[in-house]
Design an enzyme around this catalytic site. Structure first.
Site, short mmCIF file in Angstrom:
data_model
loop_
_atom_site.label_atom_id
_atom_site.label_comp_id
_atom_site.label_asym_id
_atom_site.label_seq_id
_atom_site.Cartn_x
_atom_site.Cartn_y
_atom_site.Cartn_z
CB CYS A 128 39.86 36.04 52.56
SG CYS A 128 39.59 37.10 51.12
CE LYS A 132 44.34 41.53 54.78
NZ LYS A 132 44.19 43.00 54.75
CB CYS A 139 41.37 43.29 45.48
SG CYS A 139 40.63 44.23 44.14
CB SER A 140 37.04 46.41 47.94
OG SER A 140 37.52 47.44 47.10
CG HIS A 152 40.90 46.38 40.74
ND1 HIS A 152 40.68 45.03 40.69
CD2 HIS A 152 39.99 46.95 39.87
CE1 HIS A 152 39.69 44.76 39.85
NE2 HIS A 152 39.26 45.91 39.35
CB CYS A 153 44.58 48.05 36.40
SG CYS A 153 44.69 49.05 34.90
CB CYS A 159 43.95 42.30 41.33
SG CYS A 159 43.06 43.23 42.57
#
Length: 403
Positions: A128, A132, A139-140, A152-153, A159
């Site tokens: 990105c 950070k 998140c990949s 990540h669900c 996410c």
């Protein structure tokens, strides 16, 4: 070989399969409960009305919170965390990691960043191209940096982070209550169909299967919900549980913990009337967070005795400069903070350890008590809920007093 954009489209389509599966199960459970159970099986009108009212309340809250969890976009860092064009060009030209870190340190000196990597480097996302913020991770699956990322669900195809963590918790809670209510009210008719007290009709399959599905989801969600209740009480994310954030004084898994009450308010907000509604009320902006540690900058403060921590911030006593996120956040307006200035005094260390262990045990006992209460209601629905809760509450008080 298929082009990359075709593969990405296939991945995006397949990512919705778990969500579609849950939606179909929920739609079928609605049909099975409302039509097959309440319309065709239950004969008492009063019982039908009571069941349908409570069922629809839990159903609406469950679907509402689930939808908010799915369709709330993950929050990303603001533009102030992106490198300037000149710094970005210079960073890309440099080949030595030391020189790259120097560029990042210069760019991050005015940012509210107080955590680093395990090697004490500035946390930078090459994907990105930004620095950070604290508690932010890439998140990949979503291919973005997510503020206060928890995980990540796949069941929500999103996410879980700062922008929707409250919605995720409410989704777990209302799905738990939904499954509990369905299983508890279907149980007596499940037994009647199983023992052939009721005639075989097309509703038998739906009622039998509905109980098994509700009980199965209840047991599986219960452990996940209990775990996230513990995380909220300790103000940690799933990622931070397995990899403690690193501050200037080293890794500290409790660095963001402000106490159970304030940790709860950080997620659910100050106004309790909105706590149970899937409306965003979390405190902060997701880029900086209050910490219980007052990080000392050795370049700004000289401490005469390294073994004696500062006790207050009075005018006659030097006190290390607070991080902006800490001094401005109202959660910390009236509390004294921890100070680390070299080796800690043994009494302070032992007291702090006892405090952490006590908090863990209290939260564990509370989660265990709630879990026991819900399981008991599932398998013993005929008992008075008030009586059961009084017994659980009495046991919890006894366990807390033993600490």
């Amino acid at each position: 070989m298929a082009p990359s954009h075709v593969l990405k489209c296939c991945q995006r389509v397949l990512a919705w399969v778990p969500v579609v599966f849950i939606a179909l199960v929920v739609a079928w459970s609605y049909y099975a409960y409302v039509v097959e159970l309440c319309v065709f099986t239950i004969s008492s009108t009063a019982e039908k009305v009571v069941y349908l009212v409570i069922f629809h309340l839990s159903f609406v809250m469950f679907v509402w919170s689930y939808g908010k969890t799915i369709f709330t976009s993950p929050a990303s860092p603001s533009n102030e965390f992106c490198l300037s064009k000149a710094d970005k060009e210079q960073y890309e030209k440099e080949e030595r990691p030391e020189s790259q870190q120097e560029i990042l340190r210069r760019a991050a000196k005015d940012l509210p960043i107080y955590t680093t990597t395990a090697s004490r480097a500035i946390r930078y996302c090459d994907r990105c191209q930004l620095i950070k913020p604290d508690r932010c991770h890439h998140c990949s699956a979503c291919d973005i940096c997510v503020l206060k990322m928890d995980h990540h669900c796949p069941w929500v195809n999103n996410c879980v982070g700062f922008s929707n963590y409250k919605f995720f918790l409410l989704f777990l809670m209302y799905s738990l209550l939904y499954c509990l209510f369905v299983a508890a009210t279907v149980l007596q008719y499940f037994i009647k169909f199983w023992t052939n007290e009721l005639p075989d009709t097309h509703a038998k399959f739906h009622v039998l299967f509905l109980f098994f599905v509700a009980a199965m989801f209840f047991i599986s969600i219960l452990s996940l919900f209990s775990y996230h209740c513990w995380l909220v009480g300790k103000n940690r994310s799933t990622i931070e549980t397995f990899r403690a954030p690193t501050f200037r004084n080293g890794p500290d898994k409790n660095g963001f913990s402000l106490g159970c009450s304030k940790n709860l308010r950080e997620v659910f907000g100050d106004e309790k009337k909105y706590w149970l509604l899937p409306i965003f009320t979390s405190l902060g902006d997701g880029c900086n967070f209050p910490t219980r540690l007052v990080i000392m900058d050795p370049e700004q403060l000289t401490v005469s005795s390294q073994n004696e921590p500062a006790k207050s911030s009075g005018a006659n006593q030097p006190f290390p400069t607070r991080p902006l996120s800490e001094s401005k956040n109202r959660l910390l307006a009236s509390d004294s903070q921890w100070v680390e200035s070299g080796p800690e005094d043994e009494n302070v260390k032992s007291g702090r350890l006892h405090h952490d262990i006590s908090d863990d045990l209290i939260i564990l006992f509370m989660s265990g008590g709630v879990s026991f209460f819900l399981l008991f209601c599932l398998f013993k629905p005929e008992r008075s809920l008030g009586t059961v809760w009084s017994q659980v509450e009495e046991n919890l008080h006894c366990k807390v007093r033993c600490l």
